[in-house]
Design an enzyme around this catalytic site. Structure first.
Site, PDB file in Angstrom:
ATOM      1  N   GLY A   1     -17.616  28.978  -9.784  1.00 43.55           N
ATOM      2  CA  GLY A   1     -17.528  27.208 -10.652  1.00 43.55           C
ATOM      3  C   GLY A   1     -17.329  25.927 -10.067  1.00 43.55           C
ATOM      4  O   GLY A   1     -17.496  26.082  -9.000  1.00 43.55           O
TER       5      GLY A   1
ATOM      6  N   LYS B   1     -10.520  27.497  -7.354  1.00 42.44           N
ATOM      7  CA  LYS B   1     -10.762  29.029  -6.640  1.00 42.44           C
ATOM      8  C   LYS B   1     -10.489  29.792  -5.729  1.00 42.44           C
ATOM      9  O   LYS B   1     -10.526  30.616  -5.360  1.00 42.44           O
ATOM     10  CB  LYS B   1     -12.141  29.421  -6.666  1.00 42.44           C
TER      11      LYS B   1
ATOM     12  N   SER C   1     -32.988  23.351 -18.680  1.00 40.22           N
ATOM     13  CA  SER C   1     -32.444  22.715 -19.735  1.00 40.22           C
ATOM     14  C   SER C   1     -32.884  21.183 -20.679  1.00 40.22           C
ATOM     15  O   SER C   1     -32.331  20.629 -21.536  1.00 40.22           O
ATOM     16  CB  SER C   1     -30.911  23.035 -19.795  1.00 40.22           C
TER      17      SER C   1
ATOM     18  N   LYS D   1     -20.983  22.949 -20.277  1.00 38.62           N
ATOM     19  CA  LYS D   1     -21.808  20.880 -20.432  1.00 38.62           C
ATOM     20  C   LYS D   1     -20.825  21.219 -22.119  1.00 38.62           C
ATOM     21  O   LYS D   1     -21.282  19.592 -21.829  1.00 38.62           O
ATOM     22  CB  LYS D   1     -23.487  21.959 -21.258  1.00 38.62           C
TER      23      LYS D   1
END
Length: 775
Positions: free
Chosen positions: A353, A359, A676, A719
């Site tokens: 992440g 984390k 993308s 996103k």
């Protein structure tokens, strides 16, 4: 001579036995025993001497006394100053108690004498000679009996008397002597005595061997001790009070206490002997000392006891982290399996992440929940294989690898070991550290992990390894194969507000010396702070802004202006200054040639504005904005598709000969790449060439093929969060990513409209406004 019965006073003996013809001194102190002696002296001086069964019995009863003893004559009696009586007695013949006549103040018994039963004269003579030979050998081994004793015994002709005299000199236990006393048959007594002497001789031979061995060892030890003491004295005279010998003693003691496996212990002792022989001034001396110090410091057997309580673990995770429901569920499943299997072997968890999402603190919470030590190893920028495996000891400044260093810090063989930023490892001419990490993380290999410095296998199979990464694509494929990914996308605005209120604000108040009542931040101020002063997936910058508010409040309170500071939407800008970001970064109106794409970066999701303009020229295609190879290829694919479909899109088929096209992605200093952006570039191109504006509330993500098909992408959750932060309300995504919508938090999903598409035509229908205008 027949057996006769006589009435005699009885003297119980402790730990001693008198045979017939034997003369010896006895010290008598018990009242009953003294009374028996006095009774004997008033009569014919005869007394019956019989051994006690138990030496510790101070007041024996008839049951505690053997039945067979020796009738003796009291030769002398002397009273000593301490109240005891010393007597000289001579054994006369065997006797057996028929009955006790008195037991209260004195033992008086009726005793029947026992006569020896003679055996075959030739057999007795043969056994007599054998007995004398064995007795002589026994004296040589024993060295407790003089040669004169043997000479006096050797002159005895009568076998029965000879057996009694030799038996009196043997150091055998009381039961064996009593057995000899009770044996009436002379031949049988000689046979038993021969067996006893033979056994005793074997024992004495073995004792001698052991004694010689111990003596040799003691002599060597004494010699070493003497030499060491001499060395210490010399060192002391030279001013070296804490010399090398003292170090060796300390190292030996530490090695003994380190609970090393036998193999490691033998290696340590071998090195210690080398250290003892190498001069202290030698460079090798320091190398060996450093090596031994590492062996001693490493945990070999020490471990903490696991306490895997799923309810307790869930409580700790909820207290330390808000949200992250699916992540917590996966961690609890992992712990549940560990508890059922009672083994640590299994997939290595990798928390993936953007920065600031928790984390590292998640890994620390896992360690706390199962009662294990926590060790963190940062892998960011590690390029040298020796960082993992260590250096060879022959190099100057050699050290173990960071894995072994971490185990030393943990002090247990089963810590939770965090491999932080595992995606930041690189390789160069010094080796590939990711290849070295394969052995660390492979459950089938890490029980014999080899460190170049330690040189002995070290067991890492009990360690719980947890890795963290910002970007999956940067993790080497072999390493990725050994890990199970747990994605942490980031937090929604509501989650950030809860985290700020419940964790960050109390923490910063404490660190800045403020009480809860001295600084208050209203809910709407928190939201304004999150929206206009931070733009991130995690909460790291949010914590910095809260720390700034705490410092500002501390100054106001210390100066005496106010006793309490309340932060609201109205005064937030006065305290922190102008907002850093504009909430809702989307365009304020529909724009021609500009489309908003959604990107996934190592810092989480982000929005990406793509601008296209065309102007008279010769068909030159210009790409700016520091685009990577993948995005450049996406732009080329989009351009080729539009050329092939120009008629259907109402675009002049010869536009590429009449116009130059410039594709630009703002913030040119920031490198951008990813698979993308295809449909976003294509939409901006069509918008520019057709004059149709792109809807300002639409964001899109997806790759495009030369046939116009929209391919699936990754990171939809990240996103979508970035689109929500930017104020976008509609997201165009590939049809194949429809299943990923469920992963998006409900609070965000409810405010967004998702439109799955399969072809670029579907994208243009949704994204562009107005009707096609010929260009």
């Amino acid at each position: 001579m027949p057996n006769i019965s006589i009435e005699l006073p009885l003297l119980p003996l402790r730990g001693v036995l008198v045979f017939p013809s034997m003369v010896m001194h006895l010290d008598v102190g018990r009242d009953k025993s003294i009374a028996a002696l006095e009774k004997a002296m008033m009569g014919d001086e005869r007394i019956f001497l019989v051994a006690q069964k138990t030496v510790a019995q101070s007041e024996p009863t008839p049951e505690d006394i053997y039945r067979v003893g020796t009738v003796a004559k009291v030769k002398q009696m002397l009273k000593l100053p301490n109240g005891t009586v010393r007597v000289l007695v001579e054994g006369i013949e065997r006797g057996e108690i028929i009955r006790y006549l008195e037991e209260t103040d004195i033992f008086i018994a009726e005793v029947q004498t026992i006569q020896d039963i003679a055996g075959n004269a030739y057999e007795d003579e043969a056994m007599k000679r054998s007995l004398l030979r064995q007795f002589e050998q026994y004296i040589d081994v024993s060295r407790k009996i003089t040669k004169e004793t043997y000479a006096s015994v050797a002159d005895i002709e009568e076998p029965s008397r000879l057996a009694d005299m030799i038996a009196s000199h043997l150091t055998v236990n009381m039961k064996d002597k009593q057995d000899l006393l009770e044996t009436e048959h002379t031949t049988e007594r000689l046979r038993k005595l021969l067996k006893l002497i033979s056994n005793e001789k074997k024992v004495l031979d073995l004792e001698k061997k052991i004694g010689d061995r111990v003596k040799t060892s003691m002599e060597q030890t004494q010699k070493e001790y003497y030499l060491r003491e001499q060395m210490k004295a010399i060192q002391k005279e030279l001013g070296d009070k804490d010399g090398k010998l003292s170090e060796i003693d300390r190292l030996q003691e530490k090695i003994d206490k380190a609970n090393m496996p036998d193999r490691i212990y033998q290696a340590a002792m071998k090195e210690l002997k080398r250290y003892e022989q190498v001069p202290k001034s030698s460079a090798e001396s320091n190398i060996i000392y450093n090596y031994l110090d590492w062996l001693i410091s490493l945990p070999w057997t020490a471990e903490t006891e696991d306490n895997i309580d799923i309810d307790r673990a869930e409580t700790i995770l909820d207290e330390d982290h808000y949200g992250l429901k699916k992540v917590k569920e996966r961690i609890l499943e992992y712990l549940a399996v560990k508890k059922l299997t009672e083994t640590i072997k299994g997939p290595i968890l990798c928390l993936v992440g953007p920065p600031g999402v928790g984390k590292t603190s998640l890994a620390r919470s896992i360690a706390t929940s199962i009662n294990r030590k926590f060790v963190r190893m940062s892998l960011g920028g590690v390029r040298d294989e020796a960082e993992i495996r260590g250096h060879r000891r022959t190099y100057i400044g050699a050290m173990p690898g960071r894995v072994i260093q971490g185990m030393k810090k943990a002090k247990t063989v089963n810590p939770v070991f965090l491999l932080d930023e595992i995606d930041k490892m690189a390789n160069d001419f010094r080796g590939d550290p990711s290849a070295a990490m394969l052995e660390v993380l492979d459950p089938e290999q890490n029980n014999t992990f080899s460190d170049h410095f330690i040189e002995e296998p070290y067991d890492l199979s009990n360690v719980m390894f947890i890795a963290t990464a910002n970007y999956v694509n940067h993790i080497p494929a072999p390493l990725l194969d050994r890990m199970e990914l747990i994605s942490i996308a980031g937090y929604t605005e509501v989650e950030k507000r809860h985290i700020a209120q419940e964790h960050l604000l109390p923490k910063q108040l404490k660190e800045n010396g403020l009480s809860k009542g001295q600084l208050q931040i209203r809910d709407d101020a928190f939201m304004q702070l999150i929206r206009t002063y931070t733009r991130e997936a995690g909460v790291r910058n949010l914590e910095r802004q809260i720390a700034t508010l705490c410092r500002k409040a501390a100054r106001v309170i210390i100066s005496g202006e106010k006793k309490r500071v309340v932060v609201t939407v109205n005064n937030l800008e006065d305290i922190l200054g102008k907002p850093l970001y504009r909430y809702g970064r989307m365009e304020e109106e529909d724009q021609i040639g500009t489309a908003t794409g959604l990107a996934y970066t190592a810092a989480g999701g982000d929005t990406l504005a793509i601008e296209v303009s065309h102007y008279p020229g010769k068909g030159k295609l210009t790409l700016t904005g520091k685009l990577g190879d993948v995005m450049q290829e996406s732009a080329q694919a989009a351009f080729s598709y539009i050329r092939s479909r120009a008629d259907e899109l109402n675009i002049d088929p010869d536009f590429y000969e009449q116009y130059d096209i410039h594709i630009h992605v703002p913030e040119g200093a920031t490198p951008k790449d990813g698979p993308s952006a295809g449909i976003t570039i294509a939409t901006a191109l069509v918008s520019s060439l057709t004059g149709r504006a792109v809807k300002k509330e639409v964001g899109m993500t997806g790759e495009i093929t030369l046939r116009g098909r929209v391919l699936p992408i990754g990171g939809l959750k990240e996103k979508s969060l970035s689109a929500h932060r930017a104020g976008i309300t509609t997201i165009i995504l590939p049809e194949d990513n429809k299943k990923d919508i469920e992963d998006i938090p409900e609070s965000v999903r409810s405010e967004l409209t998702f439109i799955p598409v399969q072809h670029l035509d579907d994208v243009l229908k949704v994204a562009l406004v107005g009707k096609n205008n010929e260009n």
